[in-house]
Design a protein around this motif. Structure first.
Motif, short mmCIF file in Angstrom:
data_model
loop_
_atom_site.label_atom_id
_atom_site.label_comp_id
_atom_site.label_asym_id
_atom_site.label_seq_id
_atom_site.Cartn_x
_atom_site.Cartn_y
_atom_site.Cartn_z
N ALA A 1 36.20 61.73 40.18
CA ALA A 1 35.00 60.74 39.89
C ALA A 1 33.99 60.72 41.02
O ALA A 1 32.82 60.85 40.55
CB ALA A 1 35.41 59.53 39.51
N MET A 2 34.21 60.80 42.19
CA MET A 2 33.23 60.75 43.15
C MET A 2 32.38 62.06 43.26
O MET A 2 31.40 62.27 43.30
CB MET A 2 33.82 60.61 44.61
N GLU A 3 33.20 63.11 42.97
CA GLU A 3 32.65 64.68 43.12
C GLU A 3 31.83 64.62 41.86
O GLU A 3 30.59 65.13 41.93
CB GLU A 3 33.65 65.65 42.93
N ALA A 4 32.18 63.92 40.44
CA ALA A 4 31.07 64.20 39.70
C ALA A 4 29.83 63.33 39.86
O ALA A 4 28.67 63.66 39.33
CB ALA A 4 31.84 63.48 38.27
N GLU A 5 30.00 62.19 40.53
CA GLU A 5 29.05 61.25 40.68
C GLU A 5 28.05 61.99 41.76
O GLU A 5 26.73 62.22 41.98
CB GLU A 5 29.38 59.94 41.30
N GLU A 6 28.38 62.78 42.68
CA GLU A 6 27.83 63.53 43.73
C GLU A 6 27.06 64.73 43.00
O GLU A 6 26.06 65.04 43.24
CB GLU A 6 28.69 64.39 44.71
N ARG A 7 27.71 65.37 42.14
CA ARG A 7 26.84 66.55 41.18
C ARG A 7 25.66 65.59 40.57
O ARG A 7 24.68 66.47 40.35
CB ARG A 7 27.74 67.25 40.34
N ALA A 8 25.88 64.41 40.14
CA ALA A 8 24.81 63.93 39.20
C ALA A 8 23.83 63.23 40.17
O ALA A 8 22.60 62.65 39.92
CB ALA A 8 25.35 62.71 38.16
N GLY A 9 24.31 62.95 41.63
CA GLY A 9 23.44 62.30 42.36
C GLY A 9 23.30 60.87 42.15
O GLY A 9 22.38 59.93 42.78
#
Length: 476
Positions: free
Chosen positions: A93-101
Motif C-alpha cells: 500500500a505504501m508503494e502504491a501511495e508513493e507511485r501516486a504521490g
C-alpha cells in the motif's frame, strides 16, 4: 471504492501529527554520531524502535497509536561509537501511495480504500497494512509488527523483504506483542479478528517453524481489541477488557471501539500444553501493556501473578476532560482453580511503556522500567517527560526527570556474561520539545536516577513512537 468519507477532517489540527509526534519523510544514514559522555564498550548491538509515521499527509481520519506507516529507527553501538539509520517499512500500500504521490487509504476509522483504477485489483478495496507498532527478532527473522495482521520482515539493514506469514501457517498474522520464552526459545503469539474465531493463539518454535497453528480460544464469542499478552511457565495470559469493535458505528461516522464497562474485564489463562482455558473476571479496567507474569506457589495450587499498567478505561487519542482516567502499575493474583483475581496497586503514578529484562519473561522479575510524567508540562497521551523504575522486592521507586525531553519506552540491554538485572543499560530515544532535536539515551541500570551516562545525537528528529528492542551482535 471510497466507502465512507468522514466530514471536516483537518490533519493540521490533529495533535498526534504535530510537535514531537510529527512524521518525518527523509531516510538517512550517518556513520559517526556525536556522543556526549562515554558509550560503554560492553554495548555491542542494535537498538531498534518502530512507530507510526505517515508517509503522506493522512486523509479521512488519523487515530493514534493505531494509524500511520511504520518507520524503523536504529542506532548501532560498538566500541564506544554509534551509527544511525532509519527506514520505512515498505508495504504494497505504501508503494502504491508513493507511485501516486499522496495518501490513498484513509485512517482505520474512515474506511477510505482506493479502487482498482487507482491501485490495481490486488490492492483495491483492501485495508492498509500498518506494521508500525513493534519490532522483534526471532529465529533469525527481524519482524515489524502490526496490531493484528501479518508482520513484515526486514533485513539487517532495515530494508523491507516482505509480508511474513510463517510459511503459510499463520495467514491471518499475529498481534504486535508476542512473547519469547527465554528458556525454550519459543515465541507465543495471539491474533484477534472481526469474525469467528475471534481469538486464536499459536506457538513458533526456536527454529522459526510453527509448532502450534492458530488455536481458537473457547469462550471468546465477540470481536474485541486486545493489545498485549503475558507468559508464564504454564500459561499464555491474555486480558480481555470490554473494548468491543463496532463496525456499525464506524459506518455511521462514529468510533471503531465501544467501551462497555458493564461487561467487566476477564483474564484467560491458556495452558501452554493445550488444555482447556481457565477464566477469571473482575470490574472493568483497560490494559495497553503488561509488564510480566509468573507462576507462584506449589504446582497443585499455583497462582498466576500478573503485573501490568492499568487504565480505568480505554482511551484513544486525547480523552474527554469530563471523564478523568486513572492509571497505575498494578499486580494481580489470579487463581486458576477458583476463577478469581485480586488486584493491588503497586505505584499510582501515571506510567506507561513498561519493560523488564527480557531474560525474565515468564519468571519472577525485580525491576520494572516505565515512562512517566512529572506533572509540570501539558503532555499529550503517549508523551512522557521522565523515566521511573519500580523495585518489586522493596516497593521503592527511582525517577529520572528528563526536563524538556520527551522520552519513550525504555529497553534493557544486559551486560554480556552477567545474569543480573542490575548489570546493563536502559536505552531509549528522547526528543527535545523546544527545538525538536533527538538523541539516544544510555542509562546505567545500577543508578538509573542519575540519568544518562551517554547520549548519541541523532541526525533527524525521531517522532515519538512505540516499541523497540535491543539486538546484541552476538545474537543473544
Amino acid at each position: 471504492m471510497n466507502t465512507h468519507t468522514p466530514p471536516r477532517f483537518d490533519p493540521t489540527r490533529v495533535p498526534h501529527l504535530l510537535g514531537s509526534f510529527a512524521p518525518v519523510t527523509e531516510e538517512v544514514d550517518v556513520v559517526d554520531l556525536e556522543v556526549t559522555g562515554e558509550i560503554p564498550a560492553t554495548l555491542d548491538g542494535l537498538y531498534l524502535r518502530n512507530g507510526p509515521n505517515p508517509r503522506f499527509t493522512p486523509i479521512g481520519s488519523f487515530l493514534y497509536p493505531i494509524d500511520g506507516d511504520g518507520m524503523l529507527h536504529g542506532v548501532w553501538l560498538s566500541e564506544g561509537r554509534a551509527r544511525y539509520r532509519n527506514r520505512f517499512v515498505r508495504t504494497p500500500a505504501m508503494e502504491a501511495e508513493e507511485r501516486a504521490g499522496r495518501a490513498l487509504w484513509g485512517g482505520v476509522e474512515s474506511l477510505i480504500m482506493p479502487d482498482a483504477d487507482q491501485v490495481g485489483p490486488e490492492l483495491a478495496d483492501t485495508f492498509k497494512d500498518l506494521p508500525d507498532i513493534n519490532v522483534v527478532r526471532h529465529a533469525g527473522r527481524l519482524l515489524a509488527l502490526a496490531e493484528s495482521a501479518c508482520p513484515f520482515r526486514v533485513d539487517t539493514g532495515l530494508e523491507t523483504i516482505g509480508r511474513e506469514d510463517f510459511g503459510g501457517a499463520l495467514p491471518a498474522g499475529i498481534t504486535a506483542h508476542p512473547k519469547i520464552d527465554p528458556v525454550s526459545g519459543e515465541m507465543f503469539v495471539f491474533c484477534y479478528a472481526l469474525e469467528p474465531p475471534y481469538l486464536t493463539w499459536s506457538v513458533i518454535a526456536r527454529d522459526g517453524v510453527v509448532a502450534r497453528g492458530p488455536t481458537p480460544v473457547d469462550g471468546m464469542d465477540e470481536p474485541m481489541m486486545i493489545h498485549d499478552m503475558a507468559l508464564t511457565d504454564r500459561y499464555v495470559v491474555i486480558v480481555l477488557a470490554p473494548a468491543f469493535f463496532d463496525l456499525d458505528a464506524v459506518m455511521a461516522g462514529g468510533s471503531l471501539l465501544a467501551w462497555r464497562p458493564e461487561r467487566g474485564t476477564r483474564v484467560v489463562l491458556i495452558p501452554r500444553d493445550g488444555g482447556p482455558p481457565r477464566w477469571a473476571a473482575d470490574e472493568a479496567f483497560w490494559v495497553w501493556h503488561t509488564v510480566n507474569a509468573f507462576d507462584e506457589g506449589p504446582d497443585e495450587h499455583a497462582q498466576v501473578v500478573l503485573d501490568y499498567v492499568q487504565w480505568s478505561r480505554l482511551t484513544v487519542g486525547r480523552p474527554p476532560e469530563a471523564e478523568p482516567v486513572t492509571v497505575g502499575l498494578v499486580r494481580a493474583h489470579i487463581d486458576p482453580a477458583a476463577g478469581s483475581m485480586t488486584r493491588t496497586v503497586l505505584d499510582d503514578s501515571r506510567v506507561e511503556f513498561p519493560r523488564v529484562d527480557d531474560r525474565r519473561i515468564g519468571r519472577r522479575h525485580r525491576h520494572t522500567a516505565l515512562a512517566t510524567e512529572t506533572g509540570r508540562a501539558d503532555l499529550l497521551p503517549g508523551e512522557y517527560d521522565a523515566l521511573r523504575w519500580y523495585d518489586t522486592e522493596t516497593g521503592s521507586t527511582r525517577v529520572w526527570d528528563a526536563g524538556n525531553l520527551a522520552v519513550g519506552e525504555p529497553v534493557f540491554a544486559p551486560e554480556a556474561g552477567s545474569e543480573s538485572e542490575d548489570r546493563g543499560y536502559w536505552l531509549t530515544y528522547a526528543t527535545d520539545r523546544t527545538d525538536g532535536t533527538s538523541r539516544l539515551l544510555v542509562i546505567s541500570a545500577e543508578d538509573p536516577a542519575a540519568g544518562p551516562v551517554a547520549t548519541a545525537r541523532v541526525p533527524v528528529r525521531v517522532p515519538l513512537g512505540l516499541h523497540g528492542c535491543w539486538l546484541p551482535t552476538d545474537g543473544g
